[in-house]
Design a protein around this motif. Sequence first.
Motif, PDB file in Angstrom:
ATOM      1  N   CYS A 106      54.951  52.111  36.575  1.00 12.08           N
ATOM      2  CA  CYS A 106      54.873  52.373  35.135  1.00 12.08           C
ATOM      3  C   CYS A 106      55.802  53.513  34.780  1.00 12.08           C
ATOM      4  CB  CYS A 106      53.456  52.764  34.741  1.00 12.08           C
ATOM      5  SG  CYS A 106      52.393  51.354  34.620  1.00 12.08           S
ATOM      6  N   LEU A 109      54.258  56.737  33.057  1.00  4.72           N
ATOM      7  CA  LEU A 109      53.268  57.516  33.804  1.00  4.72           C
ATOM      8  C   LEU A 109      53.989  58.318  34.882  1.00  4.72           C
ATOM      9  CD1 LEU A 109      50.277  55.026  34.227  1.00  4.72           C
ATOM     10  CD2 LEU A 109      50.912  56.442  32.299  1.00  4.72           C
ATOM     11  N   GLU A 113      50.180  59.691  38.631  1.00  8.01           N
ATOM     12  CA  GLU A 113      49.318  58.731  37.929  1.00  8.01           C
ATOM     13  C   GLU A 113      49.516  57.309  38.465  1.00  8.01           C
ATOM     14  OE1 GLU A 113      48.915  60.979  33.596  1.00  8.01           O
ATOM     15  OE2 GLU A 113      50.702  59.804  34.037  1.00  8.01           O
ATOM     16  N   LEU A 117      46.479  55.197  40.283  1.00  9.65           N
ATOM     17  CA  LEU A 117      46.093  53.846  39.883  1.00  9.65           C
ATOM     18  C   LEU A 117      46.110  52.909  41.090  1.00  9.65           C
ATOM     19  CD1 LEU A 117      47.892  53.330  36.452  1.00  9.65           C
ATOM     20  CD2 LEU A 117      45.464  53.052  36.896  1.00  9.65           C
ATOM     21  N   PHE A 125      37.621  50.319  37.510  1.00  5.00           N
ATOM     22  CA  PHE A 125      38.379  51.258  36.704  1.00  5.00           C
ATOM     23  C   PHE A 125      37.476  51.747  35.586  1.00  5.00           C
ATOM     24  CE2 PHE A 125      41.796  49.256  38.984  1.00  5.00           C
ATOM     25  CZ  PHE A 125      42.726  50.265  39.127  1.00  5.00           C
ATOM     26  N   GLY A 126      36.590  52.652  35.916  1.00  2.00           N
ATOM     27  CA  GLY A 126      35.597  53.101  34.947  1.00  2.00           C
ATOM     28  C   GLY A 126      35.967  54.425  34.331  1.00  2.00           C
ATOM     29  N   LEU A 127      34.943  55.231  34.020  1.00  2.00           N
ATOM     30  CA  LEU A 127      35.177  56.470  33.300  1.00  2.00           C
ATOM     31  C   LEU A 127      35.229  57.697  34.219  1.00  2.00           C
ATOM     32  CD1 LEU A 127      32.980  55.792  30.141  1.00  2.00           C
ATOM     33  CD2 LEU A 127      35.441  55.513  30.423  1.00  2.00           C
ATOM     34  N   GLU A 128      35.448  57.454  35.508  1.00  4.46           N
ATOM     35  CA  GLU A 128      35.636  58.604  36.395  1.00  4.46           C
ATOM     36  C   GLU A 128      37.012  59.197  36.116  1.00  4.46           C
ATOM     37  OE1 GLU A 128      35.991  55.541  37.588  1.00  4.46           O
ATOM     38  OE2 GLU A 128      34.092  54.944  38.495  1.00  4.46           O
ATOM     39  N   GLY A 130      40.704  60.011  36.326  1.00  7.05           N
ATOM     40  CA  GLY A 130      41.768  59.123  36.780  1.00  7.05           C
ATOM     41  C   GLY A 130      42.459  59.622  38.034  1.00  7.05           C
TER      42      GLY A 130
ATOM     43  N   SER B 163      39.924  54.153  33.637  1.00  4.71           N
ATOM     44  CA  SER B 163      40.091  53.115  32.623  1.00  4.71           C
ATOM     45  C   SER B 163      41.214  53.483  31.649  1.00  4.71           C
ATOM     46  CB  SER B 163      38.767  52.927  31.877  1.00  4.71           C
ATOM     47  OG  SER B 163      38.938  52.052  30.801  1.00  4.71           O
ATOM     48  N   LEU B 165      43.820  55.456  32.211  1.00  6.97           N
ATOM     49  CA  LEU B 165      45.109  55.310  32.890  1.00  6.97           C
ATOM     50  C   LEU B 165      45.534  53.847  32.914  1.00  6.97           C
ATOM     51  CD1 LEU B 165      45.280  57.542  36.106  1.00  6.97           C
ATOM     52  CD2 LEU B 165      46.627  57.720  34.024  1.00  6.97           C
ATOM     53  N   LEU B 166      44.564  52.974  33.173  1.00  3.12           N
ATOM     54  CA  LEU B 166      44.861  51.542  33.239  1.00  3.12           C
ATOM     55  C   LEU B 166      45.294  51.036  31.862  1.00  3.12           C
ATOM     56  CD1 LEU B 166      44.746  49.391  35.492  1.00  3.12           C
ATOM     57  CD2 LEU B 166      42.554  48.670  34.559  1.00  3.12           C
ATOM     58  N   ALA B 169      48.766  52.041  31.407  1.00  8.16           N
ATOM     59  CA  ALA B 169      49.606  51.176  32.234  1.00  8.16           C
ATOM     60  C   ALA B 169      49.794  49.818  31.560  1.00  8.16           C
ATOM     61  CB  ALA B 169      48.995  51.004  33.617  1.00  8.16           C
TER      62      ALA B 169
END
Lengths: 269, 304
Positions: A106, A109, A113, A117, A125-128, A130, B163, B165-166, B169
């Motif tokens: 990306c 980013l 980052e 990912l 891919f939750g709210l923890e 990043g 989420s 970051l995704l 992306a």
Amino acid sequence: MSTQLKSEADRAFVSLQHIHKTFLPDSVSEVVLFTDFSLTVEKGRFVSIIGSNGSGKTTILNLICGSIPADSGSIGINGRVVDKMKEYERSRFIGRVFQDPSKGTCPQLTILENMALADNKGGGFGLERGVSKKRLDTYRTQLELLRLGLEDKLGLQVGSLSGGQRQALALLICTMTPLDLLILDEHTAALDPRSSENVMELTERIVREKKLTTLMVTHNLKFAAQYGDRLIMMHRGSVVVDAAGAAKSALHIRDLTDKFNEISIEDGN
Amino acid sequence: MDIILGLVRDVLEEGFIYGIMAVGVYITYQVLGFPDLSVDGTFPLGACVTAALISVGVNPWLACLIAFLCGAAAGCVTGFLHVKLRITDLLSGILVMTAMWSVNLVITGGKAVLPFYDQPTVFSSGPASLLSGGLQDFRVVILGAAVCLAVKYLIDLYLRTKSGLLLRAAGDNPQYVVSLGRDPGSMKILGLAIGNGCTALSGCILAQQTESANISSGFGMVVMALASVIIGTSLFRKVKFVRATTSVVFGAILYKTCLVAAMQLGLPTNYLKLLMAVIFTIALVSNNFFAGRRKTSHVNPTQI
Ligand SMILES: Nc1ncnc2c1ncn2[C@@H]1O[C@H](COP(=O)(O)OP(=O)(O)O)[C@@H](O)[C@H]1O
Ligand SMILES: [Mg+2]
């Protein structure tokens, strides 16, 4: 050689069975590319694929990855039939590096980052948070393997890297989590000769270290001869040369060039 | 002096309220690259839902939450039309915007304006009633700013989660999301939900300020929101320590300043939308101009 292929079929890790693919059917620009095409690859093989322009190399990779559907036939990877799986579902066990360096990362980013990912691939891919601070050292260690000095530039936007740096990073990123299959589509073609060599050496290192089953399309006959333990030459939707192990080592670059010229002349280019 | 103070207050009131929408549109337009026209429909949706709820005695803060959720649902529809039914981004937005007109009329019971005077709002009850004497005059600015900055802060936090970051992306390189084994389409829908949720919340707060909902209040919101986003992000691009979400709130305030200044200089009200379009055009053109110059300094993809 035929006995060797037979044993590969028995232990097929990747298999394409009776694939048919026609582009733009029933139109003036119809391209009948594959009619009853089959190919198997055994676990741990590093296969280089070469061939004339338009011979269907990229299409094979697209079919395996699910970027395009086959008209008929079946594709299996590591015992799974993947025909009904979408591209993003297959990506969970396939890693892919494209010819275009902008596809594998990306640009907006940062390196950090992008890696965070990729590190989370397969997880939710939750709210923890990043980016986990605990993983920084791991990322740095992995970047050091590239020998490009990127370990000191974690906060840099990937878009500001050169094509060679981006391809190296893309390769690292897509092999960070466990994979069944690595797909490389002319991933050095957009690079200058020196970065191209660097990325190729890195590829060899990663593939050997992680014992990855790999399909690598390349435009570079030298790379195809030098790297990998099986070589396939494609022409108009069929395999015209298939040599593995000792048979491949015995292939001389001159034989390849001759054969390649022969099929290219047939196509008029 | 009082006149100027009054003007500054008006600008800040509206700037912060529309700033909530600007933060939402930042997500769809800037992060996802989706020119979302449904905003024209979801802004009044938030207002109408709020009016309908508050007039039957629902707590104004709860009304905010419900308005956000309604906007998010409408955003999901836009996303669904685009991602699943493969309708172009612009058309998906137009479809939802058009459909919202009827939805909003149904919510207001067929009325073009639904007032709810003298009902408790976020500006007249709860924390607002604690504001003492002189501050009462500024309660709209204070609460508007509080809501706007809270939304901005939550969005900032979200964008730093996995989420989030995704989502970034997905806007930057959808193929990268695919390679992570995730569906970029779902992220697009999620982004549109957040964007339109914020927009509806913005409409909700505006309705509470005026104590009425107007179903035509959405007209021109796309232009206003996009102008705020583009003005904000292009002005503060070089300033590292200002977050993009902060800069779009500044963008909204600046945009309002231009409008109010023009009105003060004697521009007739009829020309307001024309002026909005002109400011937006200038913002777009100058942004393209600077973006074009930046591109040339990019690294050639083949050099190492
Ligand atoms: N999306 C498509 N639409 C139409 N024709 C296509 C498409 N993709 C590939 N083809 C055709 O299929 C043939 C094989 O293409 P490709 O697999 O990209 O070749 P290469 O071996 O050079 O990678 C070419 O003749 C190309 O024109
Ligand atoms: Mg190709």
